[in-house]
Write a protein that holds these residues in place. Structure first.
Motif, short mmCIF file in Angstrom:
data_model
loop_
_atom_site.label_atom_id
_atom_site.label_comp_id
_atom_site.label_asym_id
_atom_site.label_seq_id
_atom_site.Cartn_x
_atom_site.Cartn_y
_atom_site.Cartn_z
N TYR A 217 0.80 -1.22 0.00
CA TYR A 217 0.00 0.00 0.00
C TYR A 217 0.84 1.28 0.00
O TYR A 217 0.38 2.33 -0.43
CB TYR A 217 -0.98 0.00 1.18
CG TYR A 217 -0.34 0.11 2.55
CD1 TYR A 217 -0.02 1.35 3.09
CD2 TYR A 217 -0.09 -1.03 3.30
CE1 TYR A 217 0.57 1.44 4.35
CE2 TYR A 217 0.49 -0.95 4.56
CZ TYR A 217 0.82 0.30 5.08
OH TYR A 217 1.39 0.39 6.33
N THR A 241 1.32 5.02 -1.71
CA THR A 241 0.86 4.38 -2.93
C THR A 241 1.84 3.28 -3.35
O THR A 241 3.04 3.36 -3.07
CB THR A 241 0.71 5.39 -4.08
OG1 THR A 241 0.23 4.72 -5.26
CG2 THR A 241 2.04 6.04 -4.43
N GLN A 245 0.11 1.60 -11.05
CA GLN A 245 -0.57 2.04 -12.26
C GLN A 245 -0.56 3.55 -12.32
O GLN A 245 -0.25 4.22 -11.34
CB GLN A 245 -2.01 1.51 -12.27
CG GLN A 245 -2.88 2.04 -11.12
CD GLN A 245 -4.24 1.41 -11.12
OE1 GLN A 245 -4.40 0.26 -10.75
NE2 GLN A 245 -5.24 2.16 -11.53
N SER A 248 -1.46 7.12 -10.09
CA SER A 248 -1.28 6.34 -8.86
C SER A 248 -2.53 6.42 -8.00
O SER A 248 -3.21 7.45 -7.94
CB SER A 248 -0.09 6.89 -8.06
OG SER A 248 1.10 6.80 -8.81
N LEU A 249 -2.84 5.32 -7.34
CA LEU A 249 -3.96 5.28 -6.40
C LEU A 249 -3.39 5.35 -4.98
O LEU A 249 -2.54 4.56 -4.60
CB LEU A 249 -4.77 4.00 -6.59
CG LEU A 249 -5.46 3.85 -7.95
CD1 LEU A 249 -6.20 2.52 -8.02
CD2 LEU A 249 -6.42 5.01 -8.21
N THR A 251 -3.72 5.71 -0.66
CA THR A 251 -4.51 5.30 0.51
C THR A 251 -4.09 6.14 1.71
O THR A 251 -3.00 6.69 1.76
CB THR A 251 -4.28 3.82 0.85
OG1 THR A 251 -2.89 3.60 1.11
CG2 THR A 251 -4.75 2.91 -0.26
N THR A 272 -8.26 3.40 4.21
CA THR A 272 -9.18 3.60 3.09
C THR A 272 -8.85 2.63 1.97
O THR A 272 -7.72 2.16 1.87
CB THR A 272 -9.08 5.04 2.55
OG1 THR A 272 -7.74 5.29 2.12
CG2 THR A 272 -9.46 6.05 3.63
N LYS A 273 -9.81 2.33 1.15
CA LYS A 273 -9.61 1.37 0.07
C LYS A 273 -8.83 1.99 -1.08
O LYS A 273 -9.08 3.15 -1.45
CB LYS A 273 -10.97 0.86 -0.44
CG LYS A 273 -11.77 0.10 0.61
CD LYS A 273 -13.10 -0.37 0.05
CE LYS A 273 -13.89 -1.16 1.09
NZ LYS A 273 -15.21 -1.61 0.55
N PRO A 274 -7.89 1.24 -1.67
CA PRO A 274 -7.10 1.80 -2.78
C PRO A 274 -7.96 2.33 -3.92
O PRO A 274 -7.66 3.38 -4.49
CB PRO A 274 -6.25 0.61 -3.21
CG PRO A 274 -6.12 -0.24 -1.99
CD PRO A 274 -7.44 -0.11 -1.27
N GLU A 275 -9.03 1.62 -4.24
CA GLU A 275 -9.85 2.05 -5.37
C GLU A 275 -10.57 3.38 -5.10
O GLU A 275 -11.00 4.08 -6.03
CB GLU A 275 -10.87 0.98 -5.74
CG GLU A 275 -11.82 0.58 -4.62
CD GLU A 275 -11.31 -0.60 -3.80
OE1 GLU A 275 -12.15 -1.28 -3.19
OE2 GLU A 275 -10.08 -0.82 -3.78
N ALA A 276 -10.69 3.76 -3.81
CA ALA A 276 -11.31 5.04 -3.47
C ALA A 276 -10.36 6.20 -3.74
O ALA A 276 -10.80 7.35 -3.89
CB ALA A 276 -11.75 5.05 -2.01
N ASN A 277 -9.05 5.93 -3.78
CA ASN A 277 -8.03 6.94 -4.07
C ASN A 277 -8.17 8.16 -3.15
O ASN A 277 -8.23 9.30 -3.62
CB ASN A 277 -8.10 7.36 -5.54
CG ASN A 277 -6.83 8.07 -5.98
OD1 ASN A 277 -5.76 7.87 -5.41
ND2 ASN A 277 -6.95 8.89 -7.01
#
Length: 307
Positions: A217, A241, A245, A248-249, A251, A272-277
């Motif tokens: 993470y 991060t 990708q 960058s995403l 958390t 927090t979830k990575p996809e929430a950025n």
């Protein structure tokens, strides 16, 4: 020989015991680590095209005084080169915000990624200026700001730190000393100290007090957002991060320390979830418990999880 063996046994026992005690002292209470997203996020955004804040970016800052919440944020025209200007809003509940009619409240110099603390009646803002150079501003009313200038950060031998960015400043005041946490290209977090806010001298032998990793993470980049002290322990909110990708995403995460130098990352990270950025997190007391705000790109709220 028996005496030597016994002495060695005692030394190893003491080391083991002290390590155990240190590990036991570092706790991550649920009140600081367990949150659920607010149902009506986001609670604050840029006003968009046609306004001075087409977009907002980097870390904004929330400061609660009594029942009153201050919010400072960075607005700009949406372009990379666009001047980053300071905005201000206020709230009585930390959810619904009223923008200052004076916005942008400061636009003489580039201001982003700020934090604010109040000391002896003066609001002190530490922020990134142009080219990610940390700077200091002051105010007596939270709205009208005067720039003091860039921070003078030195190596432990007294010479200036190498040229280059030093940003995302986080400042802590305790026992007549000012402590500055800063990052360099998100490659680590350094700590410096000053008795008077004029010259900051690196601690920890000029080495970072925290580096990326080893977990995915925050394996590539990290930056500190906030420090609080809770029940005798310091807690750091930071973002990281894996940079696996583009873009960058990020958390939001937490770490703890007893001495400001040695930090332990929470094994339950990220918060927090990575996809929430969601990055640039802040823990803000609401009078009963803590709320977790994330500030980058828009302001989102995470409320305490029910016991």
């Amino acid at each position: 020989m028996r005496v030597l063996r016994f002495s060695l046994f005692l030394a190893l026992t003491c080391l083991s015991t002290s390590g155990f005690i240190f590990a036991e002292e570092i706790a991550f209470p649920k009140v600081l680590t367990h949150f659920v997203p607010y149902s009506n996020n986001p609670i604050f955004t840029a006003e968009g095209p046609g306004h001075w804040d087409v977009k907002i970016r980097e870390r904004g800052w929330i400061l609660k005084e009594g029942d009153f919440y201050h919010l400072w944020f960075t607005g700009y025209d949406g372009t990379r080169a666009g001047l980053k200007m300071l905005g201000y809003a206020w709230s009585c509940d930390g959810i619904h915000w009223t923008r200052s009619p004076c916005n942008p409240v400061y636009k003489k110099h580039w201001v982003e990624d700020m934090m604010v603390l109040k000391h002896e009646g003066t609001y002190h803002m530490f922020a990134e200026g142009k080219n990610d150079i940390a700077q200091h501003l002051i105010s007596h009313d939270a709205v009208n700001w005067k720039r003091v200038g860039p921070l003078d950060v030195r190596l432990s031998n007294g010479t200036p730190i190498p040229e280059g960015p030093y940003g995302t400043p986080v400042v802590w005041f305790e026992e007549d000393q000012w402590y500055l946490f800063y990052e360099r290209r998100d490659a680590g977090i350094w700590l410096a100290r000053s008795p008077d806010l004029k010259v900051w001298t690196n601690l920890n032998h000029d080495q970072p007090i925290m580096k990326p990793g080893p977990q995915p993470y925050d394996q590539k980049m990290i930056a500190m957002n906030q420090i609080i002290k809770y029940q005798g322990t310091y807690y750091m909110i930071f973002h990281g991060t894996a940079a696996a990708q583009k873009p960058s995403l990020w958390t939001t995460n937490i770490a703890a320390s007893k001495d400001l130098l040695h930090w332990k990352k929470y094994t339950g990270n990220p918060l927090t979830k990575p996809e929430a950025n969601q990055s640039s997190g802040l823990l803000i007391p609401d009078g009963k418990r803590f709320r977790l705000y994330t500030m980058h790109n828009q302001v989102d709220l995470n409320l305490p999880q029910d016991p």
